[in-house]
Design a protein around this motif. Structure first.
Motif, PDB file in Angstrom:
ATOM      1  N   TYR A  12      11.127   4.192 -26.699  1.00 37.96           N
ATOM      2  CA  TYR A  12      10.575   2.958 -27.261  1.00 37.96           C
ATOM      3  C   TYR A  12      10.220   2.034 -26.096  1.00 37.96           C
ATOM      4  O   TYR A  12      11.101   1.505 -25.415  1.00 37.96           O
ATOM      5  N   GLY A  44       7.443   4.228 -32.271  1.00 38.36           N
ATOM      6  CA  GLY A  44       6.608   3.062 -32.529  1.00 38.36           C
ATOM      7  C   GLY A  44       6.414   2.167 -31.317  1.00 38.36           C
ATOM      8  O   GLY A  44       6.363   0.939 -31.456  1.00 38.36           O
ATOM      9  N   ARG A  46       4.897  -0.073 -28.345  1.00 40.45           N
ATOM     10  CA  ARG A  46       3.732  -0.954 -28.294  1.00 40.45           C
ATOM     11  C   ARG A  46       3.053  -0.938 -26.928  1.00 40.45           C
ATOM     12  O   ARG A  46       2.034  -1.610 -26.736  1.00 40.45           O
ATOM     13  N   ALA A  69       5.433   6.745 -37.298  1.00 41.90           N
ATOM     14  CA  ALA A  69       4.388   5.844 -37.768  1.00 41.90           C
ATOM     15  C   ALA A  69       4.717   4.374 -37.514  1.00 41.90           C
ATOM     16  O   ALA A  69       3.833   3.530 -37.518  1.00 41.90           O
ATOM     17  N   ARG A  70       5.974   4.074 -37.280  1.00 37.56           N
ATOM     18  CA  ARG A  70       6.398   2.727 -36.894  1.00 37.56           C
ATOM     19  C   ARG A  70       7.749   2.847 -36.205  1.00 37.56           C
ATOM     20  O   ARG A  70       8.262   3.954 -36.039  1.00 37.56           O
ATOM     21  N   ASN A  71       8.302   1.725 -35.825  1.00 36.91           N
ATOM     22  CA  ASN A  71       9.614   1.741 -35.197  1.00 36.91           C
ATOM     23  C   ASN A  71      10.694   1.893 -36.268  1.00 36.91           C
ATOM     24  O   ASN A  71      10.938   0.988 -37.055  1.00 36.91           O
ATOM     25  N   TYR A 302      11.975   9.061 -42.090  1.00 41.51           N
ATOM     26  CA  TYR A 302      10.964   8.567 -41.168  1.00 41.51           C
ATOM     27  C   TYR A 302       9.619   9.141 -41.588  1.00 41.51           C
ATOM     28  O   TYR A 302       9.544  10.060 -42.397  1.00 41.51           O
TER      29      TYR A 302
END
Length: 322
Positions: A12, A44, A46, A69-71, A302
């Protein structure tokens, strides 16, 4: 040919550490006696972490990756890696290099001796604040004393697990996952490798105080019923104190009728005390009920946005998310 070893590395926002991490794990993997696959899980991010992971995959086919698809959090990222791992020996380590990959051959040697779980136990935390060391020390010992299973102190997710253990972990559908507790719960022969934990290679700490506190609460609620019993103990204590106070107020009323101790202050203290006990009890019940609510929804643990290097498993990705 399926790999002998699977190394799971959740990521991350680790663009500053990824290339150094790859250099070190590659150097260790080149000395192993079997094929190694590196499973990098982009949780996820950034920053440029996913782009760097793709580049590593292009230059080294041992690098497989999952992009969530996201954190979803560290524990879910590790869970995704466990679902996709194909090796007979699975290692979980962090990307910040606080978990030294050079310990892996020692872990494998313990596995060859018959241990099915080999966890890394921290002897020292270098360059961490006094507050961080103190809270970690208290948490691990509190968890060990309250949990219904023997969860070793001063251990993180850095560990080696046999295929049999990982298959059991993958069969557990629970939503609120605490991997180091689950690996203790399954049993089998377990042992420790002790090491001194280094500071991060680069970048900022991802486990903030808020995330650490959430993980601590989740671990206590997941592996102990003591918080539920605590509300009962508080209720009994408040009842005993209320009875004692009633006798005391009656005594003051009979011996000193003009004493201010028999007036508003005494009543206010009793009300505040009983109110705090009720709120604490409701909060504890809320933690457990909230987890029941999460479980009954039965959502996937998830969701995946991208998969690379798992050609034989892509068709089964939906099944592995459940």
């Amino acid at each position: 040919m399926p790999p002998q070893y699977s190394w799971i590395i959740p990521i991350y926002n680790e663009e500053e550490t990824l290339r150094e991490m790859y250099r070190r794990i590659s150097a260790v993997a080149d000395r192993m006696d079997g094929l190694v696959e590196f499973i990098l899980i982009n949780d996820g991010s950034r920053d440029r972490s996913l782009q760097i992971i793709r580049e590593l995959h292009q230059q080294d086919k041992r690098v497989c990756y999952l992009s969530l698809a996201r954190n979803f959090g560290h524990q879910m990222a590790v869970t995704a890696g466990l679902n996709f791992a194909r090796g007979q020996v699975i290692v979980v380590l962090d990307a910040d290099l606080q978990d030294p990959p050079e310990l892996i051959p020692d872990m494998v040697e313990k596995w060859r001796q018959g241990y099915q779980v080999v966890y890394a136990q921290r002897l020292k935390r270098r360059k961490e604040t006094v507050f961080k060391r103190f809270t970690a020390y208290v948490f691990y010992r509190l968890l060990k004393s309250l949990a219904e299973v023997d969860i070793p102190t001063d251990t993180g997710d850095f560990c080696l697990m046999d295929r049999q253990v990982v298959d059991l972990l993958n069969a557990m559908p629970e939503q609120n996952r605490y991997i180091r507790g689950l690996r203790s719960w399954v049993g089998f022969q377990q042992t420790a490798i002790r090491f001194e934990r280094n500071p991060r290679f680069a970048g900022d700490v991802k486990y903030t105080f808020r995330k650490s506190l959430g993980l601590a609460v989740n671990s206590l609620v997941s592996f102990s019923k003591v918080p539920l019993r605590l509300s009962t103990y508080l209720g009994l204590l408040s009842a005993a104190l209320a009875l004692f106070m009633s006798v005391l107020v009656l005594y003051w009323r009979l011996t000193s009728p003009d004493s201010p101790l028999t007036g508003f202050a005494t009543i206010a203290i009793a009300i505040f005390f009983l109110g705090s006990v009720q709120l604490i009890s409701i909060g504890i019940l809320g933690e457990y009920i909230g987890r029941i609510y999460e479980e009954v929804k039965a959502r996937p643990l998830y969701t995946l946005a991208e998969v690379g290097g798992f050609a034989s498993q892509n068709s089964n990705s939906n099944k592995r998310q459940k």
